[in-house]
Design an enzyme around this catalytic site. Structure first.
Site, PDB file in Angstrom:
ATOM      1  N   LYS A 273       0.836  -1.196   0.000  1.00  0.00           N
ATOM      2  CA  LYS A 273       0.000   0.000   0.000  1.00  0.00           C
ATOM      3  C   LYS A 273       0.869   1.244   0.000  1.00  0.00           C
ATOM      4  O   LYS A 273       2.005   1.211   0.475  1.00  0.00           O
ATOM      5  CB  LYS A 273      -0.858   0.018   1.286  1.00  0.00           C
ATOM      6  CG  LYS A 273      -1.993  -0.975   1.308  1.00  0.00           C
ATOM      7  CD  LYS A 273      -2.798  -0.831   2.600  1.00  0.00           C
ATOM      8  CE  LYS A 273      -3.929  -1.829   2.655  1.00  0.00           C
ATOM      9  NZ  LYS A 273      -4.955  -1.638   1.623  1.00  0.00           N
ATOM     10  N   ARG A 347     -10.287 -11.683   1.899  1.00  0.00           N
ATOM     11  CA  ARG A 347     -11.107 -12.773   1.350  1.00  0.00           C
ATOM     12  C   ARG A 347     -10.362 -14.108   1.417  1.00  0.00           C
ATOM     13  O   ARG A 347     -10.990 -15.156   1.532  1.00  0.00           O
ATOM     14  CB  ARG A 347     -11.534 -12.415  -0.088  1.00  0.00           C
ATOM     15  CG  ARG A 347     -10.409 -12.281  -1.071  1.00  0.00           C
ATOM     16  CD  ARG A 347     -10.780 -11.437  -2.284  1.00  0.00           C
ATOM     17  NE  ARG A 347     -10.805 -10.003  -1.984  1.00  0.00           N
ATOM     18  CZ  ARG A 347     -11.126  -9.048  -2.841  1.00  0.00           C
ATOM     19  NH1 ARG A 347     -11.489  -9.363  -4.073  1.00  0.00           N
ATOM     20  NH2 ARG A 347     -11.108  -7.777  -2.482  1.00  0.00           N
TER      21      ARG A 347
HETATM   22  N1  BES Z   1      -8.173  -3.778   4.315  1.00  0.00           N
HETATM   23  C1  BES Z   1      -8.300  -3.337   2.974  1.00  0.00           C
HETATM   24  C2  BES Z   1      -9.593  -2.568   2.724  1.00  0.00           C
HETATM   25  C3  BES Z   1      -9.688  -1.234   3.399  1.00  0.00           C
HETATM   26  C4  BES Z   1      -9.208  -0.101   2.769  1.00  0.00           C
HETATM   27  C5  BES Z   1     -10.311  -1.111   4.630  1.00  0.00           C
HETATM   28  C6  BES Z   1      -9.328   1.125   3.405  1.00  0.00           C
HETATM   29  C7  BES Z   1     -10.421   0.115   5.261  1.00  0.00           C
HETATM   30  C8  BES Z   1      -9.923   1.235   4.636  1.00  0.00           C
HETATM   31  C9  BES Z   1      -8.283  -4.537   2.046  1.00  0.00           C
HETATM   32  O1  BES Z   1      -7.494  -5.607   2.425  1.00  0.00           O
HETATM   33  C10 BES Z   1      -7.749  -4.072   0.736  1.00  0.00           C
HETATM   34  O2  BES Z   1      -6.615  -3.711   0.684  1.00  0.00           O
HETATM   35  N2  BES Z   1      -8.593  -4.098  -0.279  1.00  0.00           N
HETATM   36  C11 BES Z   1      -8.223  -3.668  -1.585  1.00  0.00           C
HETATM   37  C12 BES Z   1      -8.703  -4.715  -2.563  1.00  0.00           C
HETATM   38  C13 BES Z   1      -8.144  -4.543  -3.938  1.00  0.00           C
HETATM   39  C14 BES Z   1      -6.661  -4.832  -3.946  1.00  0.00           C
HETATM   40  C15 BES Z   1      -8.884  -5.506  -4.865  1.00  0.00           C
HETATM   41  C16 BES Z   1      -8.884  -2.337  -1.854  1.00  0.00           C
HETATM   42  O3  BES Z   1     -10.027  -2.121  -1.407  1.00  0.00           O
HETATM   43  O4  BES Z   1      -8.255  -1.485  -2.460  1.00  0.00           O
HETATM   44 MN    MN Z   2      -5.501  -5.421   1.824  1.00  0.00          MN
END
Ligand code: BES
Ligand code: MN
Ligand code: ZN
Length: 497
Positions: A273, A347
């Site tokens: 990230k 997931r």
């Molecule tokens: N934990 C994150 C989702 C999230 C983002 C929760 C911001 C709270 C605040 C999750 O694991 C994630 O990174 N999701 C990605 C999925 C994508 C890579 C398909 C997302 O939402 O960008």
């Molecule tokens: Mn994630």
């Protein structure tokens, strides 16, 4: 923790440091205001520039208030008369909860504004007092400056109020708020101090205290059990994964099954990230915390049914041992997934837990997860998304959320989108296209529940707040503990007892 009592004494005759009396928008006095003689409370309130909006308050010291025993009156705006229900109580008193905790004895007529929903309003008032005063100051070296002094809160009912049901409501509110605050503590705790093994220890300690059966799955046991998603996501971290299994047994018949995403920290893994906001990802075990909080409350409230929870916990870190984009994982039960983005990790761990829970033959499965940024984009930061395979279950959970002030909204499992997670080389892949990300994530989860009624709650928005709310400070909210508990209690029929 203050002691809550119920009484049908007239408000003026109650001894307290502060008597909280409601006033509606438009300056209509609420229960207990008119009988106070010697001063025009409403005129004072108005003169201070208040209109009765929710949370607008004025403290009137008792200098010559005829027949009033309390040392001061706090006039509390509760908003529009038409909206005077349990949620208005929770929010209004939540906003002044910090004020109240500076005093030892508080009394209030507030729940009387809800009329026939009195018991629900009593519960909501107790929740508002406790949740609104919540602070996370464990890491402050001098946090004792404003230690709460609140010892006693008297809830005042009209003469015909049913004392027995009010006391039940008080107890319920107290148990639920304490459980939700405990969930907040878990989420607010820095990831440094809460690796999967420590989360599991906290869960085990809680289970012992409230009388739940607990089994912590070690890394070796997860390996033997074929939990490839939990292990795969966790393998980049030096802090090994766990699965927390809790059982509440107090009835016959198939259990309700619960699971929640327990990512100790989500760096994104090798699909790392951006730095901005990454600190929020200590909250990526918010789903797990909400299930643990709900299990705690369920154990203490003793509904007559069975509940099983299996909570996966891994830490998603980049390292020489981390999974790579393109890797294939084999989940519990044998289904395979191609990992095209290591940041879509929630997931992957939930898949194993869902498959395990489905094996137990539950009557329903509910999962909660801070799963997708896409759900936040769709619904904002106060509303969770609901997706599932069973209309009745989705309806029941949405209704539970609405009733307790934790609103959710359904997103469609629009069948043509299912193919977006078809994989070239495995059964499914862990990302879809850019759009509809909350839905493709839910489709991934659906693969693992078989034909068991299931609903997924994407709580990425409401689990954590970047601003102060009516009854929560910045940080963890504990959502949706109240929703889960409400749903389970209603399933057992205990609310109508
Ligand atoms: N934990 C994150 C989702 C999230 C983002 C929760 C911001 C709270 C605040 C999750 O694991 C994630 O990174 N999701 C990605 C999925 C994508 C890579 C398909 C997302 O939402 O960008
Ligand atoms: Mn994630
Ligand atoms: Zn995540």
């Amino acid at each position: 923790m203050p002691n809550f009592t119920f009484s049908t004494k007239p408000p003026q005759s109650v001894r307290a440091d502060v008597l909280v009396l409601p006033i509606f928008e438009g300056l209509e006095p609420g229960p207990g205001v008119r009988p106070v003689r010697g001063v025009d409370l409403v005129a004072l309130y108005e003169a201070a520039g208040n209109k009765g909006k929710r949370g607008e308050y004025l403290i009137v010291p008792n200098a010559g208030l005829d027949g009033v025993e309390a040392s001061a009156i706090l006039l509390l705006g509760v908003g529009k008369r038409d909206d005077a229900g349990p949620d208005a109580c929770r929010r209004a008193i939540g906003k002044v909860a910090r004020q109240l905790s500076k005093r030892a004895r508080v009394a209030t007529t507030l729940p009387q504004i809800a009329g026939r929903a009195f018991d629900e309003a009593v519960q909501a008032t107790v929740e508002g007092v406790l949740l609104g005063a919540y602070r996370f100051d464990r890491y402050k070296s001098n946090s004792n400056d404003d230690t709460p002094k609140l010892r006693e809160v008297a809830i005042l009912g009209g003469a015909r109020a049913d004392a027995r049901s009010a006391r039940t409501a008080i107890n319920r509110g107290q148990v639920i708020a304490e459980s939700q605050m405990w969930a907040r503590d878990l989420v607010n705790t820095p990831a440094l101090d809460l690796p999967p093994a420590e989360l599991a220890r906290e869960a085990q300690k809680m289970a012992r205290q409230v009388g739940l059966k607990a089994k912590i799955w070690s890394e070796a046991e997860l390996k033997r059990g074929g939990f490839g998603g939990i292990l795969g996501v966790g393998q980049g971290s030096v802090r090994p994964p766990r699965m927390i299994e809790l059982r509440y047994e107090n009835g016959s018949g198939a259990p309700i099954a619960l699971t929640g995403k327990g990512i100790a920290f989500d760096s994104g893994g090798l699909s790392i990230k951006p730095a901005d906001g990454m600190e929020w990802m200590k909250s990526d075990m918010g789903g797990a915390a909400s299930i643990l909080g709900a299990m705690r409350a369920i154990a203490l409230l003793e509904p007559r049914l069975n509940v099983i929870a299996a909570i996966p916990s891994s830490e998603n870190m980049p390292s020489g041992s981390a999974i790579r984009p393109g890797d294939v994982l084999t989940h519990r039960g044998g289904k395979t997934s191609e990992v095209l983005n290591t940041d879509a990790e929630g997931r992957l761990v939930l898949a194993d837990a869902l498959a395990y829970l489905a094996e137990q033959g539950p009557r329903a499965i509910i999962d909660t997860a801070t799963l997708t940024g896409a759900c936040m984009v769709a619904l904002g930061d106060e509303v969770w998304g609901a997706m599932g395979n069973d209309r009745q279950l989705i309806r029941d959970v949405l209704a539970a959320g609405e009733a307790v002030g934790e609103p959710g909204w359904e997103l469609p499992l629009y069948e043509p989108y299912r193919k977006l997670i078809d994989s070239e080389i495995a059964d499914i892949k862990n990302i879809g296209k850019r759009y509809g990300g909350a839905i493709t994530a839910a489709f991934f989860l659906r693969e693992f529940v078989g034909d068991i009624p299931w609903v997924h709650l994407d709580i990425a928005g409401p689990a954590f707040s970047d601003r102060v709310g009516d009854y929560w400070p910045k940080g963890a909210t504990g959502v949706p503990v109240r929703t889960l508990v409400r749903y389970v209690l209603l399933q057992a029929g205990t609310r109508r007892r």
